[in-house]
Design a protein around this motif. Structure first.
Motif, mmCIF file in Angstrom:
data_model
loop_
_atom_site.group_PDB
_atom_site.id
_atom_site.type_symbol
_atom_site.label_atom_id
_atom_site.label_comp_id
_atom_site.label_asym_id
_atom_site.label_seq_id
_atom_site.Cartn_x
_atom_site.Cartn_y
_atom_site.Cartn_z
ATOM 1 N N GLU A 254 -29.074 -21.001 10.528
ATOM 2 C CA GLU A 254 -30.262 -20.547 9.804
ATOM 3 C C GLU A 254 -30.444 -19.070 10.086
ATOM 4 O OE1 GLU A 254 -33.524 -24.013 9.172
ATOM 5 O OE2 GLU A 254 -33.356 -23.255 11.223
ATOM 6 N N ILE A 255 -30.715 -18.314 9.034
ATOM 7 C CA ILE A 255 -31.012 -16.885 9.210
ATOM 8 C C ILE A 255 -32.446 -16.631 8.746
ATOM 9 C CG2 ILE A 255 -28.600 -16.198 8.974
ATOM 10 C CD1 ILE A 255 -30.825 -15.242 6.121
ATOM 11 N N TRP A 256 -33.055 -15.615 9.347
ATOM 12 C CA TRP A 256 -34.420 -15.231 8.953
ATOM 13 C C TRP A 256 -34.337 -14.119 7.917
ATOM 14 C CZ3 TRP A 256 -39.294 -16.986 9.632
ATOM 15 C CH2 TRP A 256 -40.339 -16.134 9.271
ATOM 16 N N ASP A 257 -34.974 -14.330 6.794
ATOM 17 C CA ASP A 257 -35.009 -13.304 5.755
ATOM 18 C C ASP A 257 -36.418 -12.730 5.671
ATOM 19 O OD1 ASP A 257 -33.418 -12.246 3.147
ATOM 20 O OD2 ASP A 257 -35.542 -12.557 2.667
ATOM 21 N N SER A 258 -36.518 -11.408 5.817
ATOM 22 C CA SER A 258 -37.839 -10.761 5.858
ATOM 23 C C SER A 258 -38.493 -10.705 4.483
ATOM 24 C CB SER A 258 -37.705 -9.344 6.434
ATOM 25 O OG SER A 258 -36.753 -8.583 5.702
ATOM 26 N N ASN A 259 -37.706 -10.819 3.416
ATOM 27 C CA ASN A 259 -38.307 -10.868 2.081
ATOM 28 C C ASN A 259 -38.970 -12.217 1.820
ATOM 29 O OD1 ASN A 259 -37.514 -8.259 1.427
ATOM 30 N ND2 ASN A 259 -35.586 -8.916 0.513
ATOM 31 N N TYR A 260 -38.247 -13.283 2.113
ATOM 32 C CA TYR A 260 -38.807 -14.624 1.934
ATOM 33 C C TYR A 260 -39.752 -15.012 3.069
ATOM 34 C CZ TYR A 260 -35.384 -15.529 -1.774
ATOM 35 O OH TYR A 260 -34.659 -15.485 -2.937
ATOM 36 N N LYS A 261 -39.638 -14.297 4.194
ATOM 37 C CA LYS A 261 -40.450 -14.579 5.380
ATOM 38 C C LYS A 261 -40.283 -16.043 5.824
ATOM 39 C CE LYS A 261 -43.925 -10.977 4.712
ATOM 40 N NZ LYS A 261 -43.142 -10.231 3.729
ATOM 41 N N LYS A 262 -39.043 -16.444 5.915
ATOM 42 C CA LYS A 262 -38.759 -17.827 6.301
ATOM 43 C C LYS A 262 -37.320 -17.960 6.749
ATOM 44 C CE LYS A 262 -38.450 -20.666 2.642
ATOM 45 N NZ LYS A 262 -37.018 -21.031 2.544
ATOM 46 N N TRP A 263 -37.020 -19.100 7.387
ATOM 47 C CA TRP A 263 -35.657 -19.421 7.765
ATOM 48 C C TRP A 263 -34.916 -20.009 6.573
ATOM 49 C CZ3 TRP A 263 -33.799 -17.582 12.130
ATOM 50 C CH2 TRP A 263 -34.687 -17.281 13.175
ATOM 51 N N ILE A 264 -33.619 -19.724 6.501
ATOM 52 C CA ILE A 264 -32.777 -20.193 5.398
ATOM 53 C C ILE A 264 -31.506 -20.789 5.988
ATOM 54 C CG2 ILE A 264 -31.423 -19.511 3.376
ATOM 55 C CD1 ILE A 264 -33.479 -17.224 2.972
ATOM 56 N N MET A 265 -31.177 -21.997 5.573
ATOM 57 C CA MET A 265 -30.002 -22.690 6.106
ATOM 58 C C MET A 265 -28.743 -22.274 5.346
ATOM 59 S SD MET A 265 -29.308 -26.773 6.730
ATOM 60 C CE MET A 265 -29.207 -27.294 5.014
ATOM 61 N N LEU A 266 -27.691 -21.953 6.102
ATOM 62 C CA LEU A 266 -26.379 -21.612 5.549
ATOM 63 C C LEU A 266 -25.328 -22.506 6.194
ATOM 64 C CD1 LEU A 266 -26.586 -17.696 5.706
ATOM 65 C CD2 LEU A 266 -27.097 -19.157 3.744
ATOM 66 N N ASP A 267 -24.491 -23.088 5.374
ATOM 67 C CA ASP A 267 -23.451 -24.014 5.843
ATOM 68 C C ASP A 267 -22.083 -23.391 5.548
ATOM 69 O OD1 ASP A 267 -21.626 -26.050 6.259
ATOM 70 O OD2 ASP A 267 -22.747 -27.576 5.170
ATOM 71 N N THR A 268 -21.511 -22.746 6.557
ATOM 72 C CA THR A 268 -20.243 -22.049 6.366
ATOM 73 C C THR A 268 -19.092 -23.011 6.119
ATOM 74 O OG1 THR A 268 -20.968 -20.198 7.733
ATOM 75 C CG2 THR A 268 -18.595 -20.455 7.431
ATOM 76 N N THR A 269 -19.113 -24.168 6.754
ATOM 77 C CA THR A 269 -18.029 -25.139 6.565
ATOM 78 C C THR A 269 -17.871 -25.509 5.098
ATOM 79 O OG1 THR A 269 -18.344 -26.048 8.776
ATOM 80 C CG2 THR A 269 -17.194 -27.444 7.174
#
Length: 300
Positions: free
Chosen positions: A181-196
């Motif tokens: 999960e990365i924090w995006d300052s525009n959305y002001k929230k955590w975002i899940m990313l699945d690299t696999t």
């Protein structure tokens, strides 16, 4: 007279054939009873309904003391990582989410997968793992190793990032998954990313989602779908149908999550579990939902 006898024989033969078929059918049923059983699980949608029901019945998490997850954003190892793998150019411009997706898409397609990769230790950092995976002799690595690589890459670019385990409800299911999960300052929230799987997740609002938001949408059976970078999101139902296998796999693993309290080079020592009230903690340190949802804090 002869004609009547022939008809009689024909009738007898037909009756014998019918009797033989009936006896054979009965024997077949006795020996193979499951052959005629109708499966209760006939479609992917029915599997999806079951998985969503499990999450719905486990919506509320166990309470735990609120604490702080910390992120090492200034480790001297990051400079070598940035330069050796050209991370700044690969990430490009844009928001934290844009840069993270660019990196995920690039490295997801470079790294081979090996779910049985057994050489992993918590001290292995991104530099070691990338050399192992992408060196002169390439090796497959599992989702945990991939998530560690991406976590350090994101942190090296100043993007708050954490890796987390998503886990099934069944104690008999030993197969889980690890994502970021990365924090995006525009959305002001955590975002899940699945690299696999090279995906992020969106709902009807077409906004990227955190792991907890994806879980909630599963529980409420709201529209949610993975997106591969570059895919059109004009028709979310079509996208959902295309990625139903990934949806089923992820929903199966959305009963509870596990986190560290410190993210940087290598893994921390203790894993903390965000457990639903329907699951009993067994030798597990607990983390609260508020802790997980909170904005990031720098490591002191």
């Amino acid at each position: 007279m002869k004609g009547k006898i022939k008809i009689k024989y024909i009738i007898i033969i037909c009756l014998m054939i019918l009797l033989a078929v009936a006896v054979g059918y009965i024997i077949y049923i006795k020996l193979t009873p499951n052959k005629l059983m109708v499966s209760y699980v006939q479609t992917k949608e029915e599997v999806y309904n079951m998985e969503c029901g499990i999450i719905y019945n486990s919506k509320t998490f166990r309470s735990a003391e609120k604490t702080t997850i910390k992120y090492d954003m200034d480790n001297p190892v990051y400079q070598e990582l940035r330069e050796k793998y050209n991370l700044i150019d690969l990430a490009g411009n844009g928001s934290e989410f844009d840069k993270a997706v660019n990196l995920m898409d690039y490295f997801s397609n470079k790294m081979e997968h090996d779910g049985n990769f057994s050489g992993y230790t918590k001290d292995m950092n991104a530099l070691y793992l990338l050399d192992f995976a992408l060196g002169e002799t390439k090796h497959g690595i599992h989702c945990r190793a991939k998530a560690q690589i991406m976590n350090e890459e994101y942190l090296a670019l100043g993007i708050y990032s954490r890796k987390l385990w998503i886990n099934p409800f069944s104690i008999y299911d030993g197969e889980c998954h690890v994502v970021n999960e990365i924090w995006d300052s525009n959305y002001k929230k955590w975002i899940m990313l699945d690299t696999t799987n090279d995906i992020y997740w969106i709902g009807e609002e077409n906004v990227p989602l955190s792991a907890l938001e994806v879980r909630q949408k599963f529980a409420d059976q709201e529209l949610v779908t993975p997106v591969v970078p570059g895919e059109s999101t004009d028709d979310l139902n079509e996208l959902r149908e295309k990625h139903m296998d990934l949806i089923l796999y992820t929903a199966k693993n959305m009963s509870y999550m596990q986190y560290f309290l410190n993210y940087g080079i290598g893994e921390d020592d203790i894993i903390y579990s965000l457990l639903p009230e329907t699951m009993e903690p067994v030798d597990s340190c607990l983390i609260s939902e508020d802790t997980v949802k909170a904005p990031p804090t720098l490591e002191e």
